[in-house]
Design a protein around this motif. Sequence first.
Motif, PDB file in Angstrom:
ATOM      1  N   THR A 306       0.836  -1.205   0.000  1.00  0.00           N
ATOM      2  CA  THR A 306       0.000   0.000   0.000  1.00  0.00           C
ATOM      3  C   THR A 306       0.868   1.251   0.000  1.00  0.00           C
ATOM      4  O   THR A 306       1.734   1.416   0.860  1.00  0.00           O
ATOM      5  CB  THR A 306      -0.905   0.027   1.249  1.00  0.00           C
ATOM      6  N   PRO A 307       0.650   2.188  -0.936  1.00  0.00           N
ATOM      7  CA  PRO A 307       1.424   3.436  -0.914  1.00  0.00           C
ATOM      8  C   PRO A 307       0.917   4.365   0.191  1.00  0.00           C
ATOM      9  O   PRO A 307      -0.290   4.451   0.449  1.00  0.00           O
ATOM     10  CB  PRO A 307       1.176   4.036  -2.298  1.00  0.00           C
ATOM     11  N   ARG A 333       5.930   3.218   0.714  1.00  0.00           N
ATOM     12  CA  ARG A 333       4.852   2.241   0.792  1.00  0.00           C
ATOM     13  C   ARG A 333       5.192   1.204   1.848  1.00  0.00           C
ATOM     14  O   ARG A 333       6.338   1.081   2.246  1.00  0.00           O
ATOM     15  CB  ARG A 333       4.539   1.510  -0.503  1.00  0.00           C
ATOM     16  N   TRP A 363      -4.981   2.000  -6.940  1.00  0.00           N
ATOM     17  CA  TRP A 363      -3.558   1.645  -6.831  1.00  0.00           C
ATOM     18  C   TRP A 363      -3.320   0.148  -6.671  1.00  0.00           C
ATOM     19  O   TRP A 363      -2.205  -0.322  -6.890  1.00  0.00           O
ATOM     20  CB  TRP A 363      -2.936   2.360  -5.625  1.00  0.00           C
TER      21      TRP A 363
END
Length: 619
Positions: A306-307, A333, A363
């Motif tokens: 996950t960024p 991230r 994303w």
Amino acid sequence: MRRSALAWIFPILAAAPPARAQLQGKIDDTDPDGRRSIRGGPVEVQPNESPELNEMRRFEERAFPRPGVPVTMPPRSDSEGAAPGEPLPDQAFLRSLKPPDLPVRWDIRVLRYLQFYKSDPKGRAIMTSWLRKQGRWRALMDDALRRHDLPRDLIFVSMIESGYEPTDLSRVGASGLWQFMDAGGRIYGLEHNYWVDERRHPERSTEAAMIYLGDLQVRFGHWHMALAAFNAGYGAVLRAMQKYNTNDYWELCKHESGLPWETCNYVSKAIATAIVGENRAAFGYDDPSHDEPVWSYDRARVPGGTPLGAVAHACGQPDAVLAALNPELRRGRVPPGREWELRIPRGTLDKFAQSFAATRKEWDHYDTRLLKFGERLEDVARSLRVSVKELKRINGVTDSTELRGGTEILVPREKGKSSEADLPPEDDLPALVAVPERTFSYPDRKRVFYRTRDGDTPESIAEFFGVTKRDLATWNHLDLETNLASKMVLQLFVARDADLSGALMVPEEKVKVVTVGSDEFLALSEAKRGRKRSTYVCRTGDTLLKVGRRFGLTPGDLARINQFSYASELRPGQQIVVYVPVTPQAKKEAQGRLRQAARLAAKFAPARKRAGSASSHRR
């Protein structure tokens, strides 16, 4: 942020002398990518020290010159800092101070630090900034010190180590609030890899520091020696004790090669800083203003990869806020391949829960891939038909040599979108592997081939494949004191049951083994380049220039091929080697012969294995 703070705290530093500015410009103008290509690895550890720590080091260089360095400072002025021999705090003032809960010795270094903090404008600026920043972490550190039953004034150790900056990186690679070196951090459970550096994790690094400081106090029994070991390493302190046959820290500081110069200042600095912290009003720091605690947060579990930007958007916060709350994340991230508990601003959990699922589709289109030993981004790009540039972008890559075997990376889930122009070129010719002219026979081993990449060392290759460095050198004509080049193909003889699934190997059918320097090697290596190796008999009047023009070579080419001087004169009847360019068709036929030779070698390899011998044969 740091640059503006520097100008505010130390305005005298804002205007550098012209000569220094010109020199600095030359240094900054170097090309990092070009230097990485030349060096074959990272350019250097870029320190990220606060301006306060830099200015403190300048003071120490002036106030405590190293042995053998003459003191050449002018008399003290407001801009020059404390100088040896200037008036120091009087005894009445010292007796009025509240002692810290660390043992105090009124050493001359302690007194000079106190004078620096009390009277020098730069020292006051440093201490003012540090006391303000202490508010960010005071509650966290006080709680940890209390739980571990350690002196509460050890909080000032973090002050002089990092200035309370969790992302601080020293000139020698120490990092975090407590400035752990990599090896020490691993001993105390701090993870450090491509994605994460827990030395920068305020909670975990503080917990590790408490255990480490406690261990050192048990080992040495006195806080002066324990703090010296925290700075120099316990091994260095033990060796100094054994060499000079004393357990007195202050005695060790008197002797050549006793303790490092920095360590001889370190304990005095810790004592003086703690004294100021316990007596702020006496030193003129009675302004209670301080930063609010930054370590106030909610927790949110997010999937791997996950960024931080996506989480910040879901929380309605700037990206920088998430980065500040999660300083241990190195690439913007969370690490791929595992769930991660992120810290998000307190009070934003409900908004995050409502928004995150809706933004995830923007994303969440990546898979994870475990890099094999020796695998490069170019190899991954080619296998997935994506561009190297895209892989670098999504994985935050600035230096590919940081990516080693065993690292998980993110790869696009939708493959096959890149054009041929985006993909790294692939050489489908067999690798020509030049080996020593001898036979190696090991009934219990098999021969394999490995292509090196940037950052490989004989040590890392030998360790991975379970062989010795000396054998690796013998099998491949290596000098163990010289670095390897990328794209060398090395032969190794490994255990027959060795698991090589974690490495990117060169298949046997893609290898043609030849004896180094042999006619076959020289002919095939030039055939790959579209040239034919031939012998030319010199005639009367021939020169390197004339012969070179005849074959499309420069005089320098001929000199290099034949190991001549550029000024060599040719004699009639002298034989020299020339490389003759061939037609495209002839080049194609020569390369076809090379492929056929490699296929034949691979075809007969099983018979050699059944004979119970892994060998390299003379060619």
